[in-house]
Design an enzyme around this catalytic site. Structure first.
Site, PDB file in Angstrom:
ATOM      1  N   SER A 108       0.828  -1.214   0.000  1.00  0.00           N
ATOM      2  CA  SER A 108       0.000   0.000   0.000  1.00  0.00           C
ATOM      3  C   SER A 108       0.862   1.263   0.000  1.00  0.00           C
ATOM      4  CB  SER A 108      -0.881   0.001   1.255  1.00  0.00           C
ATOM      5  OG  SER A 108      -1.443   1.268   1.479  1.00  0.00           O
ATOM      6  N   TYR A 132      -1.753   5.668  -4.388  1.00  0.00           N
ATOM      7  CA  TYR A 132      -2.716   6.761  -4.259  1.00  0.00           C
ATOM      8  C   TYR A 132      -2.019   7.969  -4.863  1.00  0.00           C
ATOM      9  CZ  TYR A 132      -5.694   4.331  -0.807  1.00  0.00           C
ATOM     10  OH  TYR A 132      -6.548   3.471  -0.160  1.00  0.00           O
ATOM     11  N   THR A 158      -5.270   3.120  -7.160  1.00  0.00           N
ATOM     12  CA  THR A 158      -6.584   3.038  -6.509  1.00  0.00           C
ATOM     13  C   THR A 158      -7.362   4.323  -6.762  1.00  0.00           C
ATOM     14  OG1 THR A 158      -5.716   1.548  -4.845  1.00  0.00           O
ATOM     15  CG2 THR A 158      -7.755   2.720  -4.287  1.00  0.00           C
ATOM     16  N   LYS A 228      -7.487   0.119  -9.814  1.00  0.00           N
ATOM     17  CA  LYS A 228      -8.158  -0.597  -8.719  1.00  0.00           C
ATOM     18  C   LYS A 228      -9.338   0.222  -8.196  1.00  0.00           C
ATOM     19  CE  LYS A 228      -7.253  -2.718  -4.191  1.00  0.00           C
ATOM     20  NZ  LYS A 228      -7.857  -1.887  -3.160  1.00  0.00           N
ATOM     21  N   HIS A 252     -13.064  -1.718  -2.410  1.00  0.00           N
ATOM     22  CA  HIS A 252     -12.210  -1.371  -1.272  1.00  0.00           C
ATOM     23  C   HIS A 252     -12.646  -2.136  -0.010  1.00  0.00           C
ATOM     24  CE1 HIS A 252      -9.183   2.034  -0.687  1.00  0.00           C
ATOM     25  NE2 HIS A 252      -9.177   1.466   0.492  1.00  0.00           N
TER      26      HIS A 252
HETATM   27  C1  LIG Z   1      -7.730  -2.190   6.890  1.00  0.00           C
HETATM   28  C2  LIG Z   1      -7.718  -2.063   5.398  1.00  0.00           C
HETATM   29  C3  LIG Z   1      -6.851  -1.164   4.814  1.00  0.00           C
HETATM   30  C4  LIG Z   1      -6.833  -1.043   3.416  1.00  0.00           C
HETATM   31  N1  LIG Z   1      -5.918  -0.204   2.845  1.00  0.00           N
HETATM   32  C5  LIG Z   1      -5.903  -0.073   1.496  1.00  0.00           C
HETATM   33  C6  LIG Z   1      -4.950   0.771   0.884  1.00  0.00           C
HETATM   34  O1  LIG Z   1      -4.110   1.376   1.528  1.00  0.00           O
HETATM   35  N2  LIG Z   1      -5.000   0.887  -0.472  1.00  0.00           N
HETATM   36  C7  LIG Z   1      -5.926   0.211  -1.237  1.00  0.00           C
HETATM   37  O2  LIG Z   1      -5.934   0.348  -2.455  1.00  0.00           O
HETATM   38  N3  LIG Z   1      -6.804  -0.626  -0.661  1.00  0.00           N
HETATM   39  C8  LIG Z   1      -6.809  -0.782   0.673  1.00  0.00           C
HETATM   40  N4  LIG Z   1      -7.704  -1.638   1.239  1.00  0.00           N
HETATM   41  C9  LIG Z   1      -8.615  -2.440   0.385  1.00  0.00           C
HETATM   42  C10 LIG Z   1      -7.977  -3.776   0.020  1.00  0.00           C
HETATM   43  O3  LIG Z   1      -6.907  -3.590  -0.860  1.00  0.00           O
HETATM   44  C11 LIG Z   1      -8.993  -4.702  -0.662  1.00  0.00           C
HETATM   45  O4  LIG Z   1      -9.614  -4.032  -1.722  1.00  0.00           O
HETATM   46  C12 LIG Z   1     -10.063  -5.238   0.306  1.00  0.00           C
HETATM   47  O5  LIG Z   1      -9.524  -5.438   1.591  1.00  0.00           O
HETATM   48  C13 LIG Z   1     -10.617  -6.553  -0.228  1.00  0.00           C
HETATM   49  O6  LIG Z   1     -11.628  -7.031   0.600  1.00  0.00           O
HETATM   50  P1  LIG Z   1     -11.405  -8.184   1.710  1.00  0.00           P
HETATM   51  O7  LIG Z   1     -10.743  -7.495   2.888  1.00  0.00           O
HETATM   52  O8  LIG Z   1     -12.770  -8.647   1.989  1.00  0.00           O
HETATM   53  O9  LIG Z   1     -10.509  -9.246   1.116  1.00  0.00           O
HETATM   54  C14 LIG Z   1      -7.709  -1.806   2.630  1.00  0.00           C
HETATM   55  C15 LIG Z   1      -8.568  -2.729   3.234  1.00  0.00           C
HETATM   56  C16 LIG Z   1      -8.566  -2.878   4.608  1.00  0.00           C
HETATM   57  C17 LIG Z   1      -9.466  -3.898   5.220  1.00  0.00           C
END
Ligand SMILES: Cc1cc2nc3c(=O)[nH]c(=O)nc-3n(C[C@H](O)[C@H](O)[C@H](O)COP(=O)(O)O)c2cc1C
Length: 363
Positions: A108, A132, A158, A228, A252
């Site tokens: 990330s 980002y 993203t 994304k 997300h």
């Molecule tokens: C705590 C947390 C932090 C996340 N941080 C980011 C991030 O920094 N950048 C991003 O593109 N997606 C982020 N995501 C989304 C994840 O990349 C992903 O799309 C999502 O967790 C998929 O769903 P799942 O948790 O049910 O597998 C985050 C998700 C969670 C749960």
């Protein structure tokens, strides 16, 4: 005992028992009423498998190719911010786990480790970088340059987070990022190291980005760009037409706009719009090997898992995250065998059908 945890839900429960309420709420929570968060999981259960018998395959395997390289399985680790909140080694331990499981990790922008640290910790691993686009274009450029210099293979831009979603769990617990956590990208954008809230970190992101910016990024980044946060056929097509090498169908993890469709319900239209012109990844609610098989049958090239890998990291660091990935790989392998498929690529649209309306297998 980690050996007693036999599926991904077991890891979620074990992590929940271990983490402090604020940190747990941050990682587990979604936006608004969390309708999309719940539906992401439930929606995979609205599909059923159509296995074929007597396939006569002498061998079968979860191995495959993605973005020009081999993976042990079409299951990647999704970008998840601030991983040192659950483990002292954070993303570095996660990268080692992914590498040991034979798959790729996406780091990330809001990581608590640098791309170079991740590359050094897991030199044999495959790494992707999630970008980002900050309002400060110089910081964005420097982030991309670091990823390129550290041997990362692709950039996931993203686009569903021009601001942080309305995460009510964080409001209820009064969650703030711990002081001294160390988020290099945020410090670079602020020009100083100081404590920030999650919404403040998202305010560094450029909210005015358009397709022309995406096209400019794709043409001078030097690495394949995957967009994304795609929810619709329209945007899937636009992404490809503006130079993306692929898309990630994602909401997300239900953390941004609540009340959007689950990814299992929009994957097929996105696949049709891409029409073989790029890579299609999907994430959100993947908790079983059968979910992975359904995503592949609907046309995804691979899936990503966010929270499950994080629960593994929280429970037992690198070992826990690796075990989560291995459980999912073993479940996919058995699903392939029982479906009569020798490889992930052998799954086709004919291997899935819509479940009758009242059927819900999970969620
Ligand atoms: C705590 C947390 C932090 C996340 N941080 C980011 C991030 O920094 N950048 C991003 O593109 N997606 C982020 N995501 C989304 C994840 O990349 C992903 O799309 C999502 O967790 C998929 O769903 P799942 O948790 O049910 O597998 C985050 C998700 C969670 C749960």
């Amino acid at each position: 005992m980690i050996e007693e945890l036999i599926n991904l839900d077991d890891f979620e429960r074990a992590a929940a028992a271990k983490l402090d309420a604020g940190v747990l709420g941050y990682f587990a929570g979604g936006a608004g009423d969390e309708a999309t968060l719940r539906d992401n999981v439930a929606a995979w259960g609205r599909w059923q498998l159509r296995p074929r018998m007597l396939a006569g395959n002498p061998t079968w395997s979860t191995r495959g190719e993605l973005l020009g390289g081999e993976l042990s399985m079409p299951i990647l680790v999704a970008p998840v911010a601030f991983q040192r909140m659950v483990d002292p080694e954070g993303e570095v331990a996660m990268a080692r786990a992914a590498s040991a499981a034979g798959t790729a990790m996406c780091l990330s922008t809001l990581a608590t480790s640098l791309p170079a640290e991740v590359a050094e910790a897991a030199p044999a691993g495959r790494h992707l970088f999630q970008l980002y686009c900050f309002s400060d274009a110089g910081v964005t450029r420097a982030l991309m340059d670091q990823a390129v210099a550290s041997g990362f293979e692709a950039i996931l831009v993203t686009v569903d987070a021009p601001r942080a979603g309305n995460r009510e769990r964080d409001l209820r617990t009064g969650f703030v990022l711990p002081e001294g956590l160390g988020i290099p990208s945020v410090s670079a954008a602020l020009g100083a190291e100081r404590a920030v809230t999650v919404p403040e970190a998202f305010e560094l992101i450029d909210p005015c980005l358009g397709w022309a910016d995406l096209e400019a990024l794709a043409s001078d980044c030097g690495l394949p760009i995957l967009v994304k946060g795609i929810h619709t056929a329209e945007d899937a097509a636009l992404a490809i037409e503006h130079g993306a090498a692929g898309i990630v169908v994602s909401n997300h993890g239900g953390r941004q706009l609540d009340r959007v469709a689950a990814t299992a319900d929009v994957l097929e239209e996105a696949v049709e719009a891409v029409a073989g012109r790029g890579t299609v990844l999907v994430d959100g609610g993947i908790r079983r090997g059968a979910d992975v098989a359904i995503a592949l049958a609907l046309g995804a090239d691979a899936v990503l898992v966010g929270r499950p890998a994080l629960w593994g990291l929280a429970v037992d660091g690198e070992r826990g995250a690796q075990r989560v990935l291995e459980i999912l790989r073993a479940e996919l392998e058995l699903t392939l065998l029982l479906c009569g498929c020798a490889s992930p690529g052998a799954l086709t649209r004919a291997h899935v059908q819509r479940a009758p309306a009242a059927t819900v297998y999970s969620g």
